[in-house]
Design a protein around this motif. Structure first.
Motif, PDB file in Angstrom:
ATOM      1  N   ARG A 128      11.509   6.599  -3.213  1.00  0.00           N
ATOM      2  CA  ARG A 128      10.541   6.247  -2.168  1.00  0.00           C
ATOM      3  C   ARG A 128      11.176   5.338  -1.122  1.00  0.00           C
ATOM      4  NH1 ARG A 128       5.786   4.765  -6.605  1.00  0.00           N
ATOM      5  NH2 ARG A 128       6.202   6.629  -7.862  1.00  0.00           N
ATOM      6  N   ILE A 129      10.436   5.119  -0.057  1.00  0.00           N
ATOM      7  CA  ILE A 129      10.823   4.204   1.005  1.00  0.00           C
ATOM      8  C   ILE A 129       9.908   2.989   0.941  1.00  0.00           C
ATOM      9  CG2 ILE A 129      10.752   3.861   3.514  1.00  0.00           C
ATOM     10  CD1 ILE A 129      13.139   5.428   2.763  1.00  0.00           C
ATOM     11  N   CYS A 130      10.472   1.805   1.141  1.00  0.00           N
ATOM     12  CA  CYS A 130       9.669   0.588   1.295  1.00  0.00           C
ATOM     13  C   CYS A 130       9.830   0.139   2.743  1.00  0.00           C
ATOM     14  CB  CYS A 130      10.141  -0.506   0.337  1.00  0.00           C
ATOM     15  SG  CYS A 130       9.372  -2.125   0.642  1.00  0.00           S
ATOM     16  N   LYS A 131       8.800   0.328   3.550  1.00  0.00           N
ATOM     17  CA  LYS A 131       8.860  -0.034   4.973  1.00  0.00           C
ATOM     18  C   LYS A 131       8.066  -1.310   5.220  1.00  0.00           C
ATOM     19  CE  LYS A 131       8.259   1.700   9.675  1.00  0.00           C
ATOM     20  NZ  LYS A 131       7.701   0.487  10.239  1.00  0.00           N
ATOM     21  N   VAL A 132       8.700  -2.249   5.912  1.00  0.00           N
ATOM     22  CA  VAL A 132       8.025  -3.487   6.296  1.00  0.00           C
ATOM     23  C   VAL A 132       7.379  -3.253   7.652  1.00  0.00           C
ATOM     24  CG1 VAL A 132       8.290  -5.941   6.775  1.00  0.00           C
ATOM     25  CG2 VAL A 132       9.763  -4.843   5.075  1.00  0.00           C
ATOM     26  N   GLU A 133       6.078  -3.304   7.699  1.00  0.00           N
ATOM     27  CA  GLU A 133       5.344  -3.084   8.945  1.00  0.00           C
ATOM     28  C   GLU A 133       4.311  -4.192   9.095  1.00  0.00           C
ATOM     29  OE1 GLU A 133       2.576   0.473  10.560  1.00  0.00           O
ATOM     30  OE2 GLU A 133       4.655   1.038  10.128  1.00  0.00           O
ATOM     31  N   GLY A 134       4.671  -5.205   9.927  1.00  0.00           N
ATOM     32  CA  GLY A 134       3.817  -6.382  10.021  1.00  0.00           C
ATOM     33  C   GLY A 134       3.803  -7.091   8.681  1.00  0.00           C
ATOM     34  N   THR A 135       2.610  -7.359   8.178  1.00  0.00           N
ATOM     35  CA  THR A 135       2.481  -7.997   6.864  1.00  0.00           C
ATOM     36  C   THR A 135       2.189  -6.969   5.772  1.00  0.00           C
ATOM     37  OG1 THR A 135       0.146  -8.460   7.359  1.00  0.00           O
ATOM     38  CG2 THR A 135       1.744 -10.212   7.806  1.00  0.00           C
ATOM     39  N   ASP A 136       2.422  -5.685   6.072  1.00  0.00           N
ATOM     40  CA  ASP A 136       2.238  -4.620   5.088  1.00  0.00           C
ATOM     41  C   ASP A 136       3.592  -4.138   4.571  1.00  0.00           C
ATOM     42  OD1 ASP A 136      -0.467  -4.722   5.358  1.00  0.00           O
ATOM     43  OD2 ASP A 136      -0.664  -2.866   6.508  1.00  0.00           O
ATOM     44  N   TYR A 185       6.199   5.140   0.386  1.00  0.00           N
ATOM     45  CA  TYR A 185       5.881   6.559   0.401  1.00  0.00           C
ATOM     46  C   TYR A 185       7.108   7.360   0.019  1.00  0.00           C
ATOM     47  CZ  TYR A 185       7.615   6.117   5.241  1.00  0.00           C
ATOM     48  OH  TYR A 185       8.351   5.829   6.356  1.00  0.00           O
ATOM     49  N   PRO A 186       6.903   8.564  -0.556  1.00  0.00           N
ATOM     50  CA  PRO A 186       8.025   9.373  -1.044  1.00  0.00           C
ATOM     51  C   PRO A 186       8.962   9.777   0.081  1.00  0.00           C
ATOM     52  CG  PRO A 186       5.942  10.149  -1.958  1.00  0.00           C
ATOM     53  CD  PRO A 186       5.599   9.168  -0.875  1.00  0.00           C
ATOM     54  N   ILE A 187      10.268   9.795  -0.225  1.00  0.00           N
ATOM     55  CA  ILE A 187      11.256  10.208   0.765  1.00  0.00           C
ATOM     56  C   ILE A 187      10.988  11.639   1.212  1.00  0.00           C
ATOM     57  CG2 ILE A 187      13.709  10.719   1.069  1.00  0.00           C
ATOM     58  CD1 ILE A 187      14.316   8.361  -0.761  1.00  0.00           C
ATOM     59  N   ALA A 209      12.102   0.823  -4.813  1.00  0.00           N
ATOM     60  CA  ALA A 209      11.680   2.005  -4.070  1.00  0.00           C
ATOM     61  C   ALA A 209      12.765   3.087  -4.113  1.00  0.00           C
ATOM     62  CB  ALA A 209      11.354   1.637  -2.628  1.00  0.00           C
ATOM     63  N   CYS A 210      14.023   2.685  -3.934  1.00  0.00           N
ATOM     64  CA  CYS A 210      15.127   3.652  -3.967  1.00  0.00           C
ATOM     65  C   CYS A 210      15.200   4.354  -5.308  1.00  0.00           C
ATOM     66  CB  CYS A 210      16.451   2.946  -3.668  1.00  0.00           C
ATOM     67  SG  CYS A 210      16.649   2.436  -1.947  1.00  0.00           S
ATOM     68  N   GLU A 211      15.061   3.608  -6.392  1.00  0.00           N
ATOM     69  CA  GLU A 211      15.163   4.199  -7.725  1.00  0.00           C
ATOM     70  C   GLU A 211      13.995   5.138  -8.016  1.00  0.00           C
ATOM     71  OE1 GLU A 211      15.845   1.380 -10.818  1.00  0.00           O
ATOM     72  OE2 GLU A 211      17.600   0.486  -9.840  1.00  0.00           O
ATOM     73  N   LEU A 212      12.885   4.933  -7.314  1.00  0.00           N
ATOM     74  CA  LEU A 212      11.710   5.782  -7.509  1.00  0.00           C
ATOM     75  C   LEU A 212      11.653   6.925  -6.501  1.00  0.00           C
ATOM     76  CD1 LEU A 212       9.050   2.978  -8.130  1.00  0.00           C
ATOM     77  CD2 LEU A 212       9.964   4.566  -9.839  1.00  0.00           C
ATOM     78  N   ARG A 257       0.844  -1.190   0.000  1.00  0.00           N
ATOM     79  CA  ARG A 257       0.000   0.000   0.000  1.00  0.00           C
ATOM     80  C   ARG A 257       0.886   1.249   0.000  1.00  0.00           C
ATOM     81  NH1 ARG A 257      -0.893   1.903   5.384  1.00  0.00           N
ATOM     82  NH2 ARG A 257      -0.124   0.492   7.006  1.00  0.00           N
ATOM     83  N   GLY A 258       0.250   2.382  -0.187  1.00  0.00           N
ATOM     84  CA  GLY A 258       0.995   3.635  -0.247  1.00  0.00           C
ATOM     85  C   GLY A 258       1.104   4.149  -1.665  1.00  0.00           C
ATOM     86  N   ASP A 259       2.198   4.832  -1.970  1.00  0.00           N
ATOM     87  CA  ASP A 259       2.408   5.440  -3.286  1.00  0.00           C
ATOM     88  C   ASP A 259       2.980   4.400  -4.250  1.00  0.00           C
ATOM     89  OD1 ASP A 259       2.957   6.929  -5.505  1.00  0.00           O
ATOM     90  OD2 ASP A 259       4.182   8.434  -4.484  1.00  0.00           O
ATOM     91  N   LEU A 260       2.103   3.820  -5.065  1.00  0.00           N
ATOM     92  CA  LEU A 260       2.507   2.824  -6.067  1.00  0.00           C
ATOM     93  C   LEU A 260       2.303   3.378  -7.474  1.00  0.00           C
ATOM     94  CD1 LEU A 260       0.849  -0.356  -4.464  1.00  0.00           C
ATOM     95  CD2 LEU A 260       3.158   0.534  -4.109  1.00  0.00           C
ATOM     96  N   SER A 261       2.386   4.685  -7.617  1.00  0.00           N
ATOM     97  CA  SER A 261       2.118   5.328  -8.904  1.00  0.00           C
ATOM     98  C   SER A 261       3.290   5.189  -9.858  1.00  0.00           C
ATOM     99  CB  SER A 261       1.817   6.818  -8.685  1.00  0.00           C
ATOM    100  OG  SER A 261       2.944   7.470  -8.101  1.00  0.00           O
TER     101      SER A 261
END
Length: 326
Positions: free
Chosen positions: A168-176, A180-182, A163-166, A140-144
């Protein structure tokens, strides 16, 4: 800050509340929460003086665990769902212990085979959701946007690079898996931490690795022309890089240059602090530092470690202040 309250942990193991069973033998619980593309970690250290964990109580890999940490009568930190990844038994003159380590992603997903796949102008949402499904996670989040490139890693490593190349940050939170943009770092949920709240701190401001200017280039074979775009931050002490990446026009090249430089410069100044346990301090949360002179201001938490043991409840966090790109 929660002062004068008694620390509390609630441990659910394979759907059963074992807090009462573990209380007499529990040495400590540690929860590590990371911002950038790493699974969270839980470690439970217990006495094994009766030998239970070498017999009927021995855990199994991928057993499910859920832990709440905080204070009696106060707010509790919900760490999310974890799966056992490592069991350790040790002993000596000081006694026998059992250490259970669990991760917020199943080891089967983290240790999956390397996937090789070419993504040519595919929607980011399709790519991310496809990989997230193999990890048994929800994205979920910014997948545009769209992305072109080659996947040549395991799932989580690939999503972190994507995520880095875009930018953005890819955060692992539980099973999510949250994207979201840096640029949002340092803008959301500001808490105030004063010098008097901190047991100890360590601050670093290092120039090595900073980038002042990035240029992205490509050769359009069909149109027989060069495509190029640059982004310059003017950051002091920064270097310059040139990257060759497939882009369709100068505007996309400039955006990719900005995304790259934003990711490379996201660390900036780095604080490490230790303080009384605070359940609000999670990776990604913004805080305002007060009482540190020229280093006062807004930082974001890149890593948070919550520890409950016989000494009480403490929180250690790594705070970062990105270099400004504008």
């Amino acid at each position: 800050m929660e002062k004068g309250l008694k620390p509390k942990t609630v441990i659910t193991y394979e759907g059963k509340d074992v807090s009462g069973d573990f209380a007499p033998i529990l040495h400590g619980v540690t929860f590590k929460d990371f911002l950038d593309g790493r699974a969270g970690e839980i470690e439970i250290n217990l006495s094994n003086r009766e030998g239970f964990f070498g017999a009927d109580w021995y855990p199994d890999i991928d057993d499910e665990m859920h832990i709440l940490m905080g204070y009696e009568g106060g707010d509790m930190l919900d760490t999310g769902i974890f799966w056992v990844d490592e069991i350790g038994l040790s002993g000596g003159n000081s006694g026998d212990t059992c250490n259970i380590r669990a991760l917020s992603l199943r080891s089967s997903g983290l240790n999956s085979a390397i996937q090789k796949k070419n993504h040519a102008g595919r929607p980011v949402a399709d790519i991310v959701n496809e990989v997230a499904e193999t990890l048994k996670c929800r994205a979920r989040g910014d997948l545009s946007g769209t992305w072109s490139g080659m996947q040549n890693e395991t799932g989580l490593r690939f999503l972190n690079r994507l995520a880095c190349e875009l930018g953005r940050i890819c955060k692992v939170e539980g099973t999510d898996l949250i994207f979201y943009p840096i640029e949002q770092l340092g803008q959301i949920g500001q808490l105030e931490i004063k010098r008097g709240d901190v047991f100890n701190y360590d601050l670093k401001d290092v120039a090595t690795g900073r980038i002042s200017k990035c240029t992205v280039k490509w050769w359009d074979q069909k149109k027989k022309k060069h495509i190029s775009g640059s982004y310059n931050t003017g950051i002091k002490g920064g270097g310059e890089v040139v990257r060759w990446e497939e882009v369709k026009d100068n505007a996309e090249a400039q955006k990719k240059a900005k995304d790259f430089i934003t990711d490379r410069n996201k660390k900036g100044i780095e604080f490490s602090i230790s303080m009384i346990g605070d359940v609000r301090l999670r990776a990604g949360v913004s805080v305002r530092m007060v009482g540190f002179g020229r280093f006062d201001g807004i930082y974001y938490i890149s890593e948070a470690t919550h520890i409950v043991n016989s000494s009480g409840y403490t929180t250690n966090v790594t705070l970062q202040k990105p270099q400004k790109n504008d």
